[in-house]
Structures are given as C-alpha cells and as structure tokens.
Write a protein that holds these residues in place. Structure first.
Motif, PDB file in Angstrom:
ATOM      1  N   UNK A   1      19.567   1.936  56.225  1.00 29.76           N
ATOM      2  CA  UNK A   1      18.422   2.488  55.615  1.00 29.76           C
ATOM      3  C   UNK A   1      18.333   2.284  54.316  1.00 29.76           C
ATOM      4  N   UNK A   2      19.439   1.913  53.876  1.00 31.65           N
ATOM      5  CA  UNK A   2      19.469   1.336  52.360  1.00 31.65           C
ATOM      6  C   UNK A   2      19.509   0.062  52.040  1.00 31.65           C
ATOM      7  N   UNK A   3      19.452  -0.908  53.266  1.00 28.41           N
ATOM      8  CA  UNK A   3      20.044  -2.444  52.935  1.00 28.41           C
ATOM      9  C   UNK A   3      18.886  -2.873  52.149  1.00 28.41           C
ATOM     10  N   UNK A   4      17.344  -2.740  52.309  1.00 30.22           N
ATOM     11  CA  UNK A   4      16.344  -3.380  51.384  1.00 30.22           C
ATOM     12  C   UNK A   4      16.610  -3.040  49.841  1.00 30.22           C
ATOM     13  N   UNK A   5      16.851  -1.673  49.836  1.00 28.54           N
ATOM     14  CA  UNK A   5      16.916  -1.089  48.286  1.00 28.54           C
ATOM     15  C   UNK A   5      18.382  -2.044  47.649  1.00 28.54           C
ATOM     16  N   UNK A   6      19.453  -1.863  48.424  1.00 28.33           N
ATOM     17  CA  UNK A   6      20.546  -2.660  48.081  1.00 28.33           C
ATOM     18  C   UNK A   6      20.267  -4.136  47.600  1.00 28.33           C
ATOM     19  N   UNK A   7      19.581  -4.839  48.660  1.00 27.06           N
ATOM     20  CA  UNK A   7      19.516  -6.087  48.431  1.00 27.06           C
ATOM     21  C   UNK A   7      18.371  -6.303  46.979  1.00 27.06           C
ATOM     22  N   UNK A   8      17.375  -5.377  47.056  1.00 25.71           N
ATOM     23  CA  UNK A   8      16.475  -5.339  45.609  1.00 25.71           C
ATOM     24  C   UNK A   8      17.224  -5.099  44.489  1.00 25.71           C
ATOM     25  N   UNK A   9      18.318  -4.119  44.535  1.00 29.46           N
ATOM     26  CA  UNK A   9      19.037  -3.711  43.111  1.00 29.46           C
ATOM     27  C   UNK A   9      19.882  -5.096  42.978  1.00 29.46           C
ATOM     28  N   UNK A  10      20.572  -5.721  43.975  1.00 29.55           N
ATOM     29  CA  UNK A  10      20.994  -6.920  43.681  1.00 29.55           C
ATOM     30  C   UNK A  10      20.543  -8.103  43.089  1.00 29.55           C
ATOM     31  N   UNK A  11      19.231  -8.146  43.511  1.00 27.13           N
ATOM     32  CA  UNK A  11      18.351  -9.143  43.144  1.00 27.13           C
ATOM     33  C   UNK A  11      18.108  -8.899  41.687  1.00 27.13           C
ATOM     34  N   UNK A  12      17.607  -7.638  41.346  1.00 26.76           N
ATOM     35  CA  UNK A  12      17.340  -7.484  39.990  1.00 26.76           C
ATOM     36  C   UNK A  12      18.574  -7.551  38.924  1.00 26.76           C
ATOM     37  N   UNK A  13      19.583  -7.019  39.362  1.00 28.93           N
ATOM     38  CA  UNK A  13      20.860  -6.784  38.665  1.00 28.93           C
ATOM     39  C   UNK A  13      21.363  -8.274  38.383  1.00 28.93           C
ATOM     40  N   UNK A  14      21.184  -9.098  39.484  1.00 29.23           N
ATOM     41  CA  UNK A  14      21.788 -10.582  39.326  1.00 29.23           C
ATOM     42  C   UNK A  14      20.995 -11.256  38.084  1.00 29.23           C
ATOM     43  N   UNK A  15      19.630 -11.052  38.292  1.00 26.06           N
ATOM     44  CA  UNK A  15      18.995 -11.890  37.255  1.00 26.06           C
ATOM     45  C   UNK A  15      18.859 -11.134  35.751  1.00 26.06           C
ATOM     46  N   UNK A  16      19.116  -9.827  35.754  1.00 21.68           N
ATOM     47  CA  UNK A  16      19.140  -9.097  34.440  1.00 21.68           C
ATOM     48  C   UNK A  16      20.389  -9.533  33.592  1.00 21.68           C
ATOM     49  N   UNK A  17      21.488  -9.790  34.737  1.00 22.87           N
ATOM     50  CA  UNK A  17      23.051 -10.136  33.903  1.00 22.87           C
ATOM     51  C   UNK A  17      22.745 -11.816  33.500  1.00 22.87           C
ATOM     52  N   UNK A  18      21.989 -12.301  34.169  1.00 24.36           N
ATOM     53  CA  UNK A  18      21.858 -13.806  34.188  1.00 24.36           C
ATOM     54  C   UNK A  18      20.456 -14.075  33.733  1.00 24.36           C
ATOM     55  N   UNK A  19      19.937 -13.721  32.637  1.00 21.67           N
ATOM     56  CA  UNK A  19      18.320 -14.183  32.584  1.00 21.67           C
ATOM     57  C   UNK A  19      18.055 -15.775  32.224  1.00 21.67           C
ATOM     58  N   UNK A  20      19.059 -16.486  31.828  1.00 20.04           N
ATOM     59  CA  UNK A  20      18.783 -17.893  31.625  1.00 20.04           C
ATOM     60  C   UNK A  20      18.658 -18.620  33.260  1.00 20.04           C
ATOM     61  N   UNK A  21      19.241 -17.952  34.263  1.00 18.90           N
ATOM     62  CA  UNK A  21      19.375 -18.596  35.539  1.00 18.90           C
ATOM     63  C   UNK A  21      17.825 -18.208  36.077  1.00 18.90           C
ATOM     64  N   UNK A  22      17.287 -17.016  35.718  1.00 21.36           N
ATOM     65  CA  UNK A  22      15.989 -16.444  36.185  1.00 21.36           C
ATOM     66  C   UNK A  22      14.685 -17.597  35.632  1.00 21.36           C
ATOM     67  N   UNK A  23      14.990 -17.687  34.381  1.00 28.86           N
ATOM     68  CA  UNK A  23      13.854 -18.576  33.615  1.00 28.86           C
ATOM     69  C   UNK A  23      14.028 -20.171  34.210  1.00 28.86           C
ATOM     70  N   UNK A  24      15.291 -20.560  34.577  1.00 25.83           N
ATOM     71  CA  UNK A  24      15.312 -21.875  34.897  1.00 25.83           C
ATOM     72  C   UNK A  24      14.691 -21.922  36.387  1.00 25.83           C
ATOM     73  N   UNK A  25      15.447 -21.115  37.428  1.00 23.14           N
ATOM     74  CA  UNK A  25      15.195 -21.143  38.811  1.00 23.14           C
ATOM     75  C   UNK A  25      13.652 -20.985  39.089  1.00 23.14           C
ATOM     76  N   UNK A  26      13.088 -19.978  38.360  1.00 24.29           N
ATOM     77  CA  UNK A  26      11.644 -19.846  38.667  1.00 24.29           C
ATOM     78  C   UNK A  26      10.612 -20.504  37.765  1.00 24.29           C
TER      79      UNK A  26
END
Length: 169
Positions: A84-109
C-alpha cells in the motif's frame, strides 16, 4: 589499470560529473571535451578514450543519470514491504534522488530526446502503478485505467513528481 580508471579514480564518472557542472554554469553550447579535460586536470586527449565526441558525451551523461535514477527506483520498489506504500516510496525516491542531484534533474529534463514510453524509470513506474491499481480496483472498474496508449493515471502520477520541471528548467 582498467580503461575506466585513472590515478584520481574513475575518469569517465569524473568527466560526467564535471560536465554536468560545466553545463549548469555555461550551457551545453559552450561545452567542449578539451575544456572538460582541463577542468579535471587530464590531457586534452583523455576524454576521447571514453567519448567519441561531444554528442557521445551528452548521450553518456543521459545514460549515466538514467541508470542511477532507475537503480534508486528499482531499489525502492524491490524493498517495499508494504504494497500500500509502494507508490509513496517510489515518489519519495524520485524526489530525494533529484534533491540530492539537482544537476542531474536540470540536465535530464532539459533534453528532448527521451522517449518516455521506453524510458526505463517510466516503464518501472508505469508497471508499478498498473500493478497497484489492479490490486485496489475491482475488475469491473479497470476499464478506466487501461494503459493501452496514453494512460492518464500513470502519466498523471509521473507528472506529480515532475510537475514543475519546464518552469524551473
């Protein structure tokens, strides 16, 4: 010594990370492998042991980020013990990944060459959303989330995580 390492560690990864910083500061149009080599402190020829040219470098940067991003999402998916938490966990992982790596986000998107339907993190996200919906929605309501073609629920869920990227770009 393997072709991916050098006296400072992993040259390919260091070139990619420095390249992301360079692109963030000066733009893709001003990037050159020679400037990148200089910023890392290696010979101008060294980057060519890993990248054929600037376009190959940019493709490798995209793949490097995508591999790490997919790995983080896959890890969250594989280690979630409460379905029941899988979508929440995926969303948190998504956000934290790009929070920790803002240059990745800027480049990729900021690049237009991502085929979203075949983009590994999206494919993982889509299949996870489909599996969750199958478990929580009765069979007679499933026609509302059929994922043939555009799947509004999946795309909407993905967009929640990526909703503001074009304005911040």
């Amino acid at each position: 010594m393997s072709p991916d390492s050098y006296h400072h560690g992993n040259l390919k990864a260091e070139l990619i990370e420095k390249g992301l910083e360079f692109i963030a500061n000066y733009g893709t149009e001003n990037l050159s492998l020679r400037k990148l080599a200089d910023s890392v402190g290696v010979s101008p020829a060294a980057p060519y042991a890993h990248f054929r040219n600037k376009e190959a470098f940019l493709s490798e940067v995209r793949d490097y980020i995508t591999d790490q991003f997919y790995s983080i999402l896959k890890d969250a998916s594989d280690h979630c013990t409460d379905p029941s938490r899988i979508l929440m966990d995926l969303g948190k992982s998504y956000v934290f990944f790009f929070y920790k790596n803002p240059l990745y986000y800027r480049f990729l998107f900021s690049i237009d060459s991502i085929d979203i339907e075949n983009y590994p993190p999206f494919v993982l996200f889509k299949s996870t959303v489909e599996n969750v919906l199958k478990k929580i929605w009765p069979r007679d309501k499933r026609r509302f989330y059929s994922c043939k073609g555009d799947c509004p629920l999946v795309v909407g869920s993905w967009t929640v995580n990526n909703c503001d990227n074009k304005r911040r770009g």
